[in-house]
Design an enzyme around this catalytic site. Structure first.
Site, mmCIF file in Angstrom:
data_model
loop_
_atom_site.group_PDB
_atom_site.id
_atom_site.type_symbol
_atom_site.label_atom_id
_atom_site.label_comp_id
_atom_site.label_asym_id
_atom_site.label_seq_id
_atom_site.Cartn_x
_atom_site.Cartn_y
_atom_site.Cartn_z
ATOM 1 N N GLU A 186 0.833 -1.215 0.000
ATOM 2 C CA GLU A 186 0.000 0.000 0.000
ATOM 3 C C GLU A 186 0.865 1.263 0.000
ATOM 4 O O GLU A 186 0.554 2.231 -0.700
ATOM 5 C CB GLU A 186 -0.942 0.028 1.214
ATOM 6 C CG GLU A 186 -1.990 -1.066 1.226
ATOM 7 C CD GLU A 186 -3.085 -0.900 0.172
ATOM 8 O OE1 GLU A 186 -3.135 0.133 -0.514
ATOM 9 O OE2 GLU A 186 -3.892 -1.841 0.037
ATOM 10 N N ARG B 2 0.705 3.791 -3.255
ATOM 11 C CA ARG B 2 0.094 5.114 -3.027
ATOM 12 C C ARG B 2 1.147 6.199 -2.803
ATOM 13 O O ARG B 2 1.068 7.268 -3.409
ATOM 14 C CB ARG B 2 -0.854 5.062 -1.826
ATOM 15 C CG ARG B 2 -1.950 4.039 -2.014
ATOM 16 C CD ARG B 2 -3.047 4.189 -0.993
ATOM 17 N NE ARG B 2 -3.769 2.930 -0.823
ATOM 18 C CZ ARG B 2 -5.028 2.833 -0.433
ATOM 19 N NH1 ARG B 2 -5.718 3.902 -0.145
ATOM 20 N NH2 ARG B 2 -5.600 1.652 -0.291
ATOM 21 N N ASP C 19 -4.612 -9.825 -8.517
ATOM 22 C CA ASP C 19 -4.836 -8.824 -9.575
ATOM 23 C C ASP C 19 -3.631 -8.077 -10.161
ATOM 24 O O ASP C 19 -3.229 -8.304 -11.302
ATOM 25 C CB ASP C 19 -5.917 -7.808 -9.133
ATOM 26 C CG ASP C 19 -5.723 -7.217 -7.724
ATOM 27 O OD1 ASP C 19 -4.671 -7.458 -7.126
ATOM 28 O OD2 ASP C 19 -6.629 -6.502 -7.258
ATOM 29 N N GLU D 226 -12.192 0.251 -10.392
ATOM 30 C CA GLU D 226 -11.818 -0.704 -11.455
ATOM 31 C C GLU D 226 -12.743 -0.705 -12.670
ATOM 32 O O GLU D 226 -12.287 -0.885 -13.811
ATOM 33 C CB GLU D 226 -11.722 -2.133 -10.881
ATOM 34 C CG GLU D 226 -10.556 -2.348 -9.912
ATOM 35 C CD GLU D 226 -10.785 -1.758 -8.527
ATOM 36 O OE1 GLU D 226 -11.962 -1.466 -8.184
ATOM 37 O OE2 GLU D 226 -9.803 -1.571 -7.781
HETATM 38 C C1 DMJ Z 1 -6.325 0.476 -5.108
HETATM 39 O O1 DMJ Z 1 -5.563 0.773 -3.999
HETATM 40 C C2 DMJ Z 1 -5.495 -0.189 -6.183
HETATM 41 O O2 DMJ Z 1 -6.161 -0.101 -7.397
HETATM 42 C C3 DMJ Z 1 -5.198 -1.634 -5.886
HETATM 43 O O3 DMJ Z 1 -4.514 -2.253 -6.946
HETATM 44 C C4 DMJ Z 1 -6.481 -2.382 -5.620
HETATM 45 N N1 DMJ Z 1 -7.354 -1.735 -4.695
HETATM 46 C C5 DMJ Z 1 -7.527 -0.308 -4.675
HETATM 47 C C6 DMJ Z 1 -8.773 0.221 -5.328
HETATM 48 O O4 DMJ Z 1 -9.877 -0.568 -5.334
#
Ligand code: DMJ
Length: 481
Positions: free
Chosen positions: A108, A112, A241, A375
């Site tokens: 995270e 970010r 993912d 998404e």
């Molecule tokens: C985001 O922090 C990023 O896109 C991550 O890859 C998946 N989850 C969240 C948004 O849903």
């Protein structure tokens, strides 16, 4: 919402009406509202609680502060919100501090904070962002001190001690976490002229390539001590993912020189198509989850990013498969749109199922929430850029209307607990990714294609644009042009 458009039109000479899908609505109305309220009630804290009008702290960032500011920097820049960008930059200069005793999520913080700082640097050229990105990257390095070099999920950035999530299969690290460092770490090496960052992520590839993959699939869990897979669960949504996303984008970001990333991506997509992608009896294509060979016919909101990924990878797809990958992207976009359209609020649930007589609908109470995730809109944006089919803008605008009607509150934007209910119950969190991703992808969806063109920019998984790294010859050629 309609009243707001009407009033705006009175002031702006029909501007919003004439150009129905004008990106200015996203910046002037939505981003401004989200940002101003964060500033008013939670300035300097990680996120905003828009109902209780106070700060929200998630343990993902330990006590590193300012997640919304760092996540929003590039969106403010792209939307030309100059005053807001300036105040955000000043906060970073004065207050962003990584010398804290904090246990953070490596993933995270990387996507970010490191991603947000890198983009802010590349867009604005302001040295402070480069300096902070490299400083934070260095703090993350002890996470790789494991027998295999597969990093820990959690790291205390003061002591350098790492560990994994206690719930993750026998002490495993998570594929979507250690597999989503590559783009940022390549750029950290590029900007610091220190190869260490790139070496760390290239070693992750090496470990993965040595392992046998069940049916060519990558399980979500890998033990960093033994170097063996944990449970054989495979997902293109949560826990898996962005690993797949980063294989493709690593190749694109290397100006298509990273052949290893390319091969890993297209091989993985082949296995996903064979074992995970199915069509419902009603004709909806979906990506199921795989548990030790058995399919769970469920698709997460997170999985919906894959429509955009397939479209982005279509051009490089092996022998005459380009059209097929675009078509796959279009089918996933349609399925995800259905998951929105089949709710009362026209916003999608966290997960939807294709069994027990339902299609694209959440059946469990704890899967009916929507937390301002990007998404589905992300996939609309990619599909729009590649096809210019107007339905993607129309679907994006439906999401704008729903966000305005159900998520917008006096104090910002909030997630919803049950998108099938007729009465909105807010979760009271304005996620930082709403500003970095959801609003940015909406803005791009309604903008011209030459804003952040894909030939030059690759988006990290938090929608932070990073430039394609060109070799010296190509750079010279471009400059001459
Ligand atoms: C985001 O922090 C990023 O896109 C991550 O890859 C998946 N989850 C969240 C948004 O849903």
């Amino acid at each position: 919402f309609k009243l707001k458009i009407f009033i705006l039109n009175q002031f702006c000479g029909g501007f919003f009406l004439n150009q129905h899908y004008n990106p200015a609505f996203i910046s002037l109305q939505m981003m401004k509202h989200a940002w101003d309220n964060y500033k008013r009630y939670a300035w300097g804290l990680n996120e905003l609680k828009p109902i209780s009008k106070q700060g929200h702290s998630s343990n993902l960032f330990g006590n590193i502060q300012g997640a919304t500011i760092v996540d929003a920097l590039d969106t403010l820049y792209i939307m030309e919100m100059k005053d807001e960008f300036k105040e955000a930059k000043e906060w970073v200069e004065r207050n962003l501090d990584f010398n804290v005793n904090a246990e953070i999520s490596v993933f995270e913080v990387n996507i970010r904070f490191v991603g947000g700082l890198l983009s802010a640097y590349y867009l604005s050229g302001e040295e402070i962002f480069r300096k902070k990105a490299v400083e934070l990257g260095e703090k993350l390095l002890p996470a790789f001190n494991t027998p295999t070099g597969i990093p820990w999920a959690l790291l205390n950035i003061k002591s350098g001690i790492g560990r994994n999530w206690p719930w993750a299969s026998g002490g495993s690290s998570i594929l979507a976490e250690f597999g989503t460092l590559h783009l940022e770490f390549i750029h950290l090496s590029h900007l610091s002229e220190n190869p260490i960052f790139a070496e760390k992520v290239m070693n992750i590839r090496k470990v993965l390539n040595r392992l046998d993959k069940p049916e060519g699939l990558y399980p979500n869990y890998l033990n960093p001590s033994s170097g063996q897979w944990g449970q054989h669960h495979v997902s293109i949504g949560g826990l898996g993912d962005s690993f797949y996303e980063y294989l493709l984008k690593a190749w694109l970001m290397s100006d298509k020189t990273d052949e290893e990333g390319k091969k890993m991506y297209y091989d993985a997509v082949q296995a996903i198509e064979t074992h995970l992608i199915r069509k419902s009896s009603g004709g909806l294509t979906y990506i199921a989850e795989w548990k030790g060979g058995l399919l769970e016919h469920k698709m997460g909101h997170l999985t919906c990013f894959a429509g955009g990924m397939f479209a982005l990878g279509a051009d490089g797809a092996p022998a005459d498969k380009t059209g097929h990958h675009i078509e796959l992207g279009a089918e996933i976009a349609r399925t995800c749109h259905e998951s929105y359209d089949r709710t009362s609020m026209k916003l999608g649930p966290e997960a939807f199922r294709f069994d027990g007589g339902v299609e694209a609908i959440a059946t469990r109470q704890n899967e009916k929430y929507y937390i301002l995730r990007p998404e589905v809109i992300e996939t609309y944006m990619y599909m729009w850029r590649f096809t210019h089919d107007p339905k993607y803008r129309q679907w994006g605008w439906e999401a704008v209307e729903a966000l305005e009607q159900y998520c917008r509150v006096d104090g910002g934007y909030s997630g919803i607990r049950d998108v099938y209910s007729n009465h909105q119950s807010h979760d009271d969190v304005q996620q930082s990714f709403f500003l970095s991703e959801t609003l940015k992808y909406l803005y791009l969806l309604f903008s011209e294609d030459d804003l952040l063109p894909f030939e030059h920019w690759v988006f990290n998984t938090e929608a932070h644009p990073l430039p394609v790294l060109r070799g010296d010859d190509e750079k010279k050629e471009e400059e001459e042009k």
